[in-house]
Design a protein around this motif. Structure first.
Motif, PDB file in Angstrom:
ATOM      1  N   ARG A  42       0.830  -1.219   0.000  1.00 11.15           N
ATOM      2  CA  ARG A  42       0.000   0.000   0.000  1.00 11.15           C
ATOM      3  C   ARG A  42       0.863   1.268   0.000  1.00 11.15           C
ATOM      4  O   ARG A  42       0.562   2.254  -0.667  1.00 11.15           O
ATOM      5  CB  ARG A  42      -0.902  -0.023   1.250  1.00 11.15           C
ATOM      6  CG  ARG A  42      -1.811   1.194   1.364  1.00 11.15           C
ATOM      7  CD  ARG A  42      -2.864   1.161   0.263  1.00 11.15           C
ATOM      8  NE  ARG A  42      -3.763   2.292   0.354  1.00 11.15           N
ATOM      9  CZ  ARG A  42      -3.485   3.515  -0.062  1.00 11.15           C
ATOM     10  NH1 ARG A  42      -2.321   3.781  -0.611  1.00 11.15           N
ATOM     11  NH2 ARG A  42      -4.361   4.485   0.050  1.00 11.15           N
TER      12      ARG A  42
ATOM     13  N   LYS B 190      -1.432   1.933  -3.917  1.00  4.30           N
ATOM     14  CA  LYS B 190      -2.718   1.284  -4.159  1.00  4.30           C
ATOM     15  C   LYS B 190      -2.704   0.000  -3.333  1.00  4.30           C
ATOM     16  O   LYS B 190      -1.639  -0.509  -2.973  1.00  4.30           O
ATOM     17  CB  LYS B 190      -2.936   0.989  -5.633  1.00  4.30           C
ATOM     18  CG  LYS B 190      -1.938   0.026  -6.239  1.00  4.30           C
ATOM     19  CD  LYS B 190      -2.347  -0.404  -7.632  1.00  4.30           C
ATOM     20  CE  LYS B 190      -2.120   0.688  -8.651  1.00  4.30           C
ATOM     21  NZ  LYS B 190      -2.453   0.266 -10.013  1.00  4.30           N
ATOM     22  N   SER B 191      -3.873  -0.503  -3.014  1.00  2.99           N
ATOM     23  CA  SER B 191      -3.900  -1.705  -2.175  1.00  2.99           C
ATOM     24  C   SER B 191      -3.658  -2.946  -3.022  1.00  2.99           C
ATOM     25  O   SER B 191      -3.966  -2.976  -4.216  1.00  2.99           O
ATOM     26  CB  SER B 191      -5.233  -1.822  -1.445  1.00  2.99           C
ATOM     27  OG  SER B 191      -6.278  -2.090  -2.368  1.00  2.99           O
TER      28      SER B 191
ATOM     29  N   HIS C 113      -5.341  -5.598  -2.658  1.00  2.00           N
ATOM     30  CA  HIS C 113      -6.716  -6.019  -2.958  1.00  2.00           C
ATOM     31  C   HIS C 113      -7.194  -5.395  -4.278  1.00  2.00           C
ATOM     32  O   HIS C 113      -7.711  -6.090  -5.161  1.00  2.00           O
ATOM     33  CB  HIS C 113      -7.620  -5.594  -1.796  1.00  2.00           C
ATOM     34  CG  HIS C 113      -9.039  -6.077  -1.896  1.00  2.00           C
ATOM     35  ND1 HIS C 113      -9.979  -5.495  -2.720  1.00  2.00           N
ATOM     36  CD2 HIS C 113      -9.683  -7.078  -1.246  1.00  2.00           C
ATOM     37  CE1 HIS C 113     -11.134  -6.117  -2.583  1.00  2.00           C
ATOM     38  NE2 HIS C 113     -10.992  -7.077  -1.697  1.00  2.00           N
ATOM     39  N   SER C 114      -6.981  -4.077  -4.432  1.00  2.00           N
ATOM     40  CA  SER C 114      -7.479  -3.399  -5.641  1.00  2.00           C
ATOM     41  C   SER C 114      -6.725  -3.850  -6.880  1.00  2.00           C
ATOM     42  O   SER C 114      -7.294  -3.946  -7.968  1.00  2.00           O
ATOM     43  CB  SER C 114      -7.395  -1.873  -5.485  1.00  2.00           C
ATOM     44  OG  SER C 114      -6.051  -1.448  -5.451  1.00  2.00           O
TER      45      SER C 114
ATOM     46  N   LYS D 204      -8.028  -7.254  -7.828  1.00  2.00           N
ATOM     47  CA  LYS D 204      -9.393  -7.069  -8.349  1.00  2.00           C
ATOM     48  C   LYS D 204      -9.373  -6.614  -9.807  1.00  2.00           C
ATOM     49  O   LYS D 204     -10.168  -7.054 -10.633  1.00  2.00           O
ATOM     50  CB  LYS D 204     -10.116  -6.042  -7.480  1.00  2.00           C
ATOM     51  CG  LYS D 204     -11.614  -6.009  -7.649  1.00  2.00           C
ATOM     52  CD  LYS D 204     -12.221  -5.090  -6.601  1.00  2.00           C
ATOM     53  CE  LYS D 204     -13.711  -4.938  -6.813  1.00  2.00           C
ATOM     54  NZ  LYS D 204     -14.294  -4.023  -5.830  1.00  2.00           N
ATOM     55  N   ASP D 205      -8.434  -5.703 -10.125  1.00  2.00           N
ATOM     56  CA  ASP D 205      -8.336  -5.166 -11.489  1.00  2.00           C
ATOM     57  C   ASP D 205      -7.681  -6.141 -12.455  1.00  2.00           C
ATOM     58  O   ASP D 205      -7.881  -6.044 -13.667  1.00  2.00           O
ATOM     59  CB  ASP D 205      -7.527  -3.859 -11.492  1.00  2.00           C
ATOM     60  CG  ASP D 205      -8.259  -2.724 -10.788  1.00  2.00           C
ATOM     61  OD1 ASP D 205      -9.484  -2.834 -10.594  1.00  2.00           O
ATOM     62  OD2 ASP D 205      -7.590  -1.745 -10.414  1.00  2.00           O
TER      63      ASP D 205
ATOM     64  N   LYS E   2     -10.332 -14.845  -9.037  1.00  2.00           N
ATOM     65  CA  LYS E   2     -10.239 -13.540  -8.372  1.00  2.00           C
ATOM     66  C   LYS E   2     -10.835 -13.603  -6.972  1.00  2.00           C
ATOM     67  O   LYS E   2     -10.230 -13.114  -6.010  1.00  2.00           O
ATOM     68  CB  LYS E   2     -10.958 -12.472  -9.204  1.00  2.00           C
ATOM     69  CG  LYS E   2     -11.067 -11.124  -8.501  1.00  2.00           C
ATOM     70  CD  LYS E   2     -11.595 -10.023  -9.402  1.00  2.00           C
ATOM     71  CE  LYS E   2     -13.089 -10.062  -9.524  1.00  2.00           C
ATOM     72  NZ  LYS E   2     -13.600  -8.903 -10.267  1.00  2.00           N
TER      73      LYS E   2
ATOM     74  N   LEU F 107      -8.826 -12.791  -3.491  1.00  2.00           N
ATOM     75  CA  LEU F 107      -9.241 -11.693  -2.617  1.00  2.00           C
ATOM     76  C   LEU F 107      -9.523 -12.190  -1.200  1.00  2.00           C
ATOM     77  O   LEU F 107      -9.257 -11.481  -0.227  1.00  2.00           O
ATOM     78  CB  LEU F 107     -10.468 -10.986  -3.195  1.00  2.00           C
ATOM     79  CG  LEU F 107     -10.228 -10.197  -4.490  1.00  2.00           C
ATOM     80  CD1 LEU F 107     -11.519  -9.588  -5.003  1.00  2.00           C
ATOM     81  CD2 LEU F 107      -9.178  -9.100  -4.292  1.00  2.00           C
TER      82      LEU F 107
ATOM     83  N   ASP G 109      -9.255  -4.916   2.040  1.00  2.00           N
ATOM     84  CA  ASP G 109      -8.854  -3.843   1.115  1.00  2.00           C
ATOM     85  C   ASP G 109      -8.336  -2.654   1.905  1.00  2.00           C
ATOM     86  O   ASP G 109      -9.100  -1.981   2.592  1.00  2.00           O
ATOM     87  CB  ASP G 109     -10.053  -3.432   0.258  1.00  2.00           C
ATOM     88  CG  ASP G 109      -9.671  -2.435  -0.828  1.00  2.00           C
ATOM     89  OD1 ASP G 109      -8.491  -2.040  -0.871  1.00  2.00           O
ATOM     90  OD2 ASP G 109     -10.547  -2.064  -1.620  1.00  2.00           O
TER      91      ASP G 109
ATOM     92  N   ASP H 139      -7.390   0.094   0.785  1.00  2.00           N
ATOM     93  CA  ASP H 139      -7.842   1.372   0.231  1.00  2.00           C
ATOM     94  C   ASP H 139      -9.182   1.781   0.830  1.00  2.00           C
ATOM     95  O   ASP H 139      -9.551   2.944   0.799  1.00  2.00           O
ATOM     96  CB  ASP H 139      -8.019   1.267  -1.294  1.00  2.00           C
ATOM     97  CG  ASP H 139      -6.701   1.455  -2.018  1.00  2.00           C
ATOM     98  OD1 ASP H 139      -5.768   1.992  -1.411  1.00  2.00           O
ATOM     99  OD2 ASP H 139      -6.605   1.040  -3.184  1.00  2.00           O
ATOM    100  N   ALA H 140      -9.909   0.802   1.364  1.00  2.00           N
ATOM    101  CA  ALA H 140     -11.279   1.058   1.798  1.00  2.00           C
ATOM    102  C   ALA H 140     -11.349   2.175   2.841  1.00  2.00           C
ATOM    103  O   ALA H 140     -12.176   3.064   2.760  1.00  2.00           O
ATOM    104  CB  ALA H 140     -11.893  -0.216   2.351  1.00  2.00           C
TER     105      ALA H 140
END
Length: 667
Positions: free
Chosen positions: A294, A299-300, A302-303, A306-307, A314, A318, A324, A326-327
């Motif tokens: 992070r 960016k996390s 997790h993100s 996800k991308d 996926k 996760l 996450d 970023d949450a």
């Protein structure tokens, strides 16, 4: 760089499932695979929410209840990456590592990166368990298989690591620290040739605590990090292995964060690496890896998963990631400590900037102009002769060539080159023939002329040049276009972005050392993002980022982390947008590591379909006598391929030859 104070705290993302019943779980999995098709959602939910010990008990219960092998059934029901991930989770860690190494060794070629990752990162006990599991699963000795499939110093270091005998005593002898640092320096930097055995012995056997102090001492006596010495003295897979060992000694979570990022960035995903790390670290240090990820990549994890992935694969990844970061929009304090130390390293490391193009040792200007004239006379053009002269002379020597060509032949060399060459080669050669200031002035002019403005070029040039270079650009711009650069920028840009560029174009940045008291005050101003102060956030950033010296800004950015638990670039991205954001981030990156900034831009100019020749030419020309050698080193480190290799793959003909000549070698 590992965050301190974690002893005794569980840092895995997968925890023991409460009220666990192995027989019930075995039955649930059996029902999920019964009949036509399988309930993949039920399988991934159950397996990713049990820890490895519980999964092993489920396998045993499954065999007792149904007389079948659970892993074999999962292999039959599932496919592709999702199957590899789920089956990997079902194996005890030692057996999972053993299978990964077996796969890396068998078949045509060896997956050295897999061997490096596992053997450089595992503890003594994990290595012992791995050796036992390999023997049990394959009825072979892992050491014998490694010996048969690898060679040279790379093989020797792997065998040392396979012994699992790294010292584990936290009591460190200062005398031995000094001696080891001195021995490493003498084995590489101070020696004709390299004593690889000394590197193997010290890095393969000493305790982590001891080696961290050795690295500090090495930096003190040599003025450079141990990693820089390894890159300069070692090569190939042996170099990669030793760098991985050093990185794991400094911070195992940071090593894995970087591996995960590289597995997902750019086109395509390195799924084997992604699966291996997510499986093997899920019950060890996944929370630490997430924190470092992070901070380092803003960016996390997790993100990014996800991308970059899809479907059940996926969803399962996760679940292993576990959350996450970023949450909440906040950094973990431990991650902020990592960011702080990265700035510290940036401030301490004494990096000698080196270009790839140097003055020709034997320079005969009369001979050079004759060669150039002959290359352009008559039918056809000898591009090779032109490239040989222009790329092998310094800019000062090229300026002499321009004058002498006119006095010998009464002709303008630039005009002749323009008429004889074409396309990207012409732009490259003509760029090399200009002074650096003339070249930058022309790039700025082209960025502002016509419909629309190329803000990225304005940002790149004005955020990375020093006062002397900026002042020379101003003079060259006025001489060539009869207008001040400031006026041109003012008429072609607007708002805060215009104010940033105009401030930078003055070439008036402070050039002194850091002032700690002032740095604290500056950081306070930057960190106050919710202030009702009438001075806007952009104006406060401008007044500091565009005027303070680079050494001072390093200290400001460290103080900023202390106050906010955020790296300053994260705050810029969160609270600003568009060209203003990009300009401030470019300044931050230039302060931290300018070669890395240019290495990224070069990589982006060549990755994917098509080549951004304008960017490629601009950077190769402008950095060739300043820091292209440093950019090359960072490029290889960041992108795991050499700049030379990427140019060779992405360009062709005489244009490629000229770029490779400027590049100056293949790392």
């Amino acid at each position: 760089m590992a965050p301190s104070g974690k002893a005794g705290r569980y840092r895995g993302s997968v925890k023991e499932f409460p009220n666990f019943n192995a027989s019930q779980d075995a039955e649930a999995l059996y029902n999920a695979m019964k009949g036509f098709g399988s309930d993949k959602e039920a399988i991934l939910d159950l397996i990713t929410s049990r820890n490895n010990k519980q999964r092993f008990e489920i396998s045993q219960a499954y065999k007792s209840l149904y007389g079948k092998d659970l892993i074999a059934d999962l292999k039959r029901e599932l496919t592709g990456k999702f199957e590899r991930l789920i089956v990997g989770l079902m194996r005890p860690l030692a057996y999972f590592d053993a299978k990964e190494i077996k796969d890396a060794l068998q078949g045509i070629g060896t997956d050295e990166k897999c061997l490096i990752e596992i053997l450089a990162s595992r503890t003594n006990q994990q290595i012992h368990n791995l050796v036992e599991a390999y023997r049990d699963a394959y009825e072979k000795e892992l050491e014998a298989d490694v010996l048969g499939d690898t060679s040279s110093h790379f093989r020797k270091m792997l065998i040392v690591l396979l012994q699992g005998t790294r010292e584990e005593d936290d009591v460190v002898s200062e005398d031995l620290v000094e001696q080891d640092a001195k021995d490493l320096l003498e084995a590489g930097e101070s020696k004709w040739g390299t004593d690889e055995a000394q590197f193997i012995y010290i890095l393969g056997n000493r305790s982590k605590q001891h080696l961290r102090l050795v690295f500090d001492e090495f930096l003190k006596i040599s003025g450079k990090p141990i990693e820089q010495s390894i890159r300069g003295e070692l090569s190939g897979d042996f170099e990669k292995l030793m760098l991985a060992v050093v990185q794991c000694i400094r911070s195992t979570p940071e090593y894995f964060a970087e591996r995960l990022y590289k597995a997902m960035k750019g086109l395509g995903t390195k799924d084997n690496t992604l699966i291996r790390i997510m499986v093997s670290r899920s019950e060890i240090d996944m929370l630490d890896i997430r924190e470092v990820f992070r901070t380092k990549y803003e960016k996390s994890l997790h993100s990014m998963i996800k991308d970059d992935t899809s479907g059940e694969y996926k969803k399962a990844l996760l679940k292993l990631c576990g959350g996450d970061d970023d949450a909440a929009g906040e950094f973990f304090p431990e991650a902020a400590q990592v960011a702080y130390r990265m700035w510290e390293l940036s401030a301490v490391a004494k990096v000698e900037l080196r270009g790839t193009v140097r003055p020709a040792a034997v320079f005969k200007v009369d001979d050079d102009v004759k060669v150039l004239r002959k290359a352009m006379k008559g039918l056809g053009t000898d591009e090779g002769a032109i490239i040989n002269v222009v790329t092998q002379r310094s800019n000062a020597q090229r300026q002499e060539i321009l004058k002498t060509y006119k006095s010998h032949f009464g002709r303008d060399l630039m005009a002749d080159l323009k008429s004889e060459l074409s396309g990207s080669l012409a732009k490259l050669v003509l760029g090399l023939m200009m002074t650096p200031a003339q070249f930058d002035a022309k790039q700025l002019k082209k960025a502002m002329e016509g419909a629309g403005t190329d803000e990225s070029i304005l940002t790149e040039i004005l955020t990375t040049r020093n006062n002397r270079e900026i002042q020379a650009i101003n003079e060259a711009y006025r001489a060539a276009y009869h207008k001040s650069l400031e006026d041109a920028l003012s008429s072609d840009t607007s708002g805060h972005f215009k104010r940033i560029l105009v401030s930078l174009a003055l070439g008036n940045r402070d050039e002194g050392e850091e002032d700690l008291t002032q740095a604290h005050e500056d950081a306070k101003k930057l960190s106050d993002v919710s202030s009702g102060d009438s001075t806007s956030l952009e104006t406060r950033f401008l007044s500091i980022l565009c005027t303070r010296s680079f050494p001072h800004l390093r200290r400001v950015f460290q103080e900023f982390i202390k106050m906010t638990n955020h790296d300053v670039a994260h705050t810029i991205r969160k609270h600003m947008s568009g060209d203003v954001r990009d300009a401030f981030v470019a300044i931050v990156r230039s302060v931290k590591d300018k070669p890395a900034f240019f290495a990224d831009k070069l990589y982006d100019s060549m990755k994917g379909l098509g080549t951004d020749d304008r960017t490629l030419i601009r950077i190769m020309v402008s950095r060739s006598e300043i820091d292209l050698l440093n950019i090359r080193r960072v490029f290889k480190e960041m992108h795991e391929k050499s700049l030379h290799h990427m140019i060779e793959k992405d360009t062709s003909g005489d244009y490629c030859k000229a770029l490779l000549a400027i590049c100056g070698g293949d790392d």
